[in-house]
Design a protein around this motif. Structure first.
Motif, PDB file in Angstrom:
ATOM      1  N   THR A  24       0.850  -1.188   0.000  1.00  0.00           N
ATOM      2  CA  THR A  24       0.000   0.000   0.000  1.00  0.00           C
ATOM      3  C   THR A  24       0.882   1.233   0.000  1.00  0.00           C
ATOM      4  O   THR A  24       1.985   1.232   0.554  1.00  0.00           O
TER       5      THR A  24
ATOM      6  N   ARG B 169       1.275   6.618   3.377  1.00  0.00           N
ATOM      7  CA  ARG B 169       0.313   7.692   3.656  1.00  0.00           C
ATOM      8  C   ARG B 169       0.599   8.412   4.957  1.00  0.00           C
ATOM      9  O   ARG B 169      -0.223   9.202   5.421  1.00  0.00           O
TER      10      ARG B 169
ATOM     11  N   ASN C 175      -3.039  10.956   9.761  1.00  0.00           N
ATOM     12  CA  ASN C 175      -3.966  11.458   8.746  1.00  0.00           C
ATOM     13  C   ASN C 175      -5.086  10.441   8.641  1.00  0.00           C
ATOM     14  O   ASN C 175      -4.986   9.351   9.211  1.00  0.00           O
ATOM     15  N   PRO C 176      -6.180  10.750   7.958  1.00  0.00           N
ATOM     16  CA  PRO C 176      -7.315   9.811   7.935  1.00  0.00           C
ATOM     17  C   PRO C 176      -6.951   8.394   7.513  1.00  0.00           C
ATOM     18  O   PRO C 176      -7.384   7.419   8.134  1.00  0.00           O
ATOM     19  N   ARG C 177      -6.133   8.238   6.482  1.00  0.00           N
ATOM     20  CA  ARG C 177      -5.789   6.888   6.028  1.00  0.00           C
ATOM     21  C   ARG C 177      -4.858   6.198   7.011  1.00  0.00           C
ATOM     22  O   ARG C 177      -4.979   4.998   7.257  1.00  0.00           O
ATOM     23  N   GLY C 178      -3.918   6.957   7.556  1.00  0.00           N
ATOM     24  CA  GLY C 178      -3.020   6.373   8.543  1.00  0.00           C
ATOM     25  C   GLY C 178      -3.767   5.927   9.784  1.00  0.00           C
ATOM     26  O   GLY C 178      -3.514   4.847  10.327  1.00  0.00           O
TER      27      GLY C 178
ATOM     28  N   ALA D  49      -6.894   5.109   9.904  1.00  0.00           N
ATOM     29  CA  ALA D  49      -7.719   3.956   9.536  1.00  0.00           C
ATOM     30  C   ALA D  49      -6.897   2.666   9.591  1.00  0.00           C
ATOM     31  O   ALA D  49      -7.362   1.643  10.099  1.00  0.00           O
ATOM     32  N   ARG D  50      -5.670   2.722   9.091  1.00  0.00           N
ATOM     33  CA  ARG D  50      -4.808   1.540   9.151  1.00  0.00           C
ATOM     34  C   ARG D  50      -4.494   1.178  10.598  1.00  0.00           C
ATOM     35  O   ARG D  50      -4.434   0.001  10.959  1.00  0.00           O
TER      36      ARG D  50
END
Length: 386
Positions: free
Chosen positions: A110, A113, A117-120, A122-123
């Motif tokens: 992946t 990111r 941050n939002p994606r980090g 989320a992970r």
């Protein structure tokens, strides 16, 4: 010392050295002095925290999450802070063999990111949820025992390695290692090495687990160091060593050397006519040829469309022969312009200078080479002037 460190990091030797050292210690625990036994036991915690902090500093979310995963898994298996039953620990040992390769492959494939941050985030939540579910299942004796029987699958009977690790987990680990190595990047390679370390430690038995995680956290930390080295010393577009690496190379030159400055003829015209994408293709083509200049020449991207080649231990006459052959190869191999159905030639101009008795600073030689480059352009381009 600095040169040795650069060779070890740039060549990617650190993970192999770390894994080799940990394997030796796992096979011969008596080599570890008694007063350092605690360092070995708590080393994975220290390395995971250190690596996570460094990765956070460089905003490398992939490495942050991998270090967090390794730290928690090691704490569950060795720290036993939650007081699991033997059946619970057996389930955790099996579950981590699935959880680690799955997540390392996912993180390796992946895009980076960052962390906060939002994606980090989320992970981070997904990883935390997996660990939470694993811990909850390990705390339920009946459920954990049933899942253990399901995960501890053997396709064929036999002794040795095949008897020490569930076959689906072994297949998953091999698959994860192969696909991560295909990526051929420092961090992804370190993830593959971490999987190997933990798998080998599992095969060797519970007594080797601490050495496996010591190696795993160590190689990921080494991967971070190599990634930092690459960011500092390697040009992303061309793959050549960058200007900072040139400074280090210049400081190590001896009493005889030649330095060439070259750039792409009419490069601005390429960009204006065909676009910056084609300009990037041109730079990569020139860099690819420069990397095979021969004669011990080391190529660097100086900046923009300019490149430098350092010939340590060579005089200008020998270097000129190599550079002229390089110039002809570049001109003969045309570039196909995407979406234009057209081929174009790329030509370079080269200025070359060698050290003389009055030179005490290699940068003065480089300046003379730059003046020679200007003369080559004034004389009509597509030539080597020494």
């Amino acid at each position: 010392m600095r040169r040795a460190y650069s060779i070890i990091v740039s060549a990617g030797l650190a993970p192999f050295l770390i894994m080799g050292a940990c394997l030796v210690l796992a096979l011969s625990p008596s080599l570890v002095p008694g007063e350092l036994a605690g360092l070995v036991r708590y080393g994975p915690f220290l390395l995971a925290v250190l690596g996570g902090a460094i990765a956070w500093w460089f905003n490398r979310g992939q490495a942050v999450f991998v270090m967090a995963l390794l730290l928690v898994c090691y704490w569950l298996l060795v720290g036993n802070g939650a007081g699991f039953s033997p059946d619970g620990l057996a389930f955790l040992r099996i579950a981590t063999l699935y959880l680690i390769p799955i997540n390392l492959v996912f993180l390796g494939f992946t895009a980076e990111r960052g962390v906060l941050n939002p994606r980090g985030i989320a992970r981070m939540l997904v990883l935390g949820l997996q660990l939470f579910v694993m811990v909850m299942l390990a705390g339920q004796p009946d459920v954990g025992s049933a899942l253990y029987q399901m995960l501890d699958t053997r396709f064929i009977t036999g002794g040795g390695v095949l008897a020490e690790i569930p076959h689906p987990a072994l297949i998953l680990s091999v698959f994860a290692v192969v696909v991560l190595l295909i990526r051929h990047k420092p961090l992804e390679t370190s993830f593959a090495a971490a999987i190997i370390a933990i798998t080998v430690a599992t095969v060797m038995g519970p007594g080797a687990i601490q050495y496996g995680y010591l190696a795993a956290t160590g190689v990921v930390l080494a991967g971070l160091a190599q990634e930092a080295w690459r960011m500092a010393f390697v040009d992303d577009l061309t793959g050549l060593a960058g200007r900072r690496a040139l400074g280090h190379a210049m400081a190590e030159l001896g009493s005889q050397y030649a330095i060439a400055m070259l750039d792409v003829d009419h490069f601005k015209k390429f960009n204006d006519t065909y676009g910056h994408d084609v300009g990037d293709i041109v730079l990569r083509k020139v860099a690819r040829e420069l990397s095979h200049v021969g004669g011990g020449g080391k190529a660097f991207r100086y900046g923009g469309e300019e490149f430098t080649v350092v010939f340590a231990g060579r005089n200008a006459q020998k270097a000129q022969e190599l550079l002229d052959a390089l110039r002809k190869r570049i001109a003969e191999n045309k570039i196909t312009v995407p979406d234009k159905n057209k081929t174009v030639s790329v030509k370079i101009s080269v200025g070359l200078a060698e050290r003389d008795e009055d030179d005490t600073d290699p940068w003065d030689v480089l300046k003379r080479a730059d003046k020679k480059l200007y003369e080559a352009k004034q004389a009509g381009r597509n030539r080597v002037v020494a």
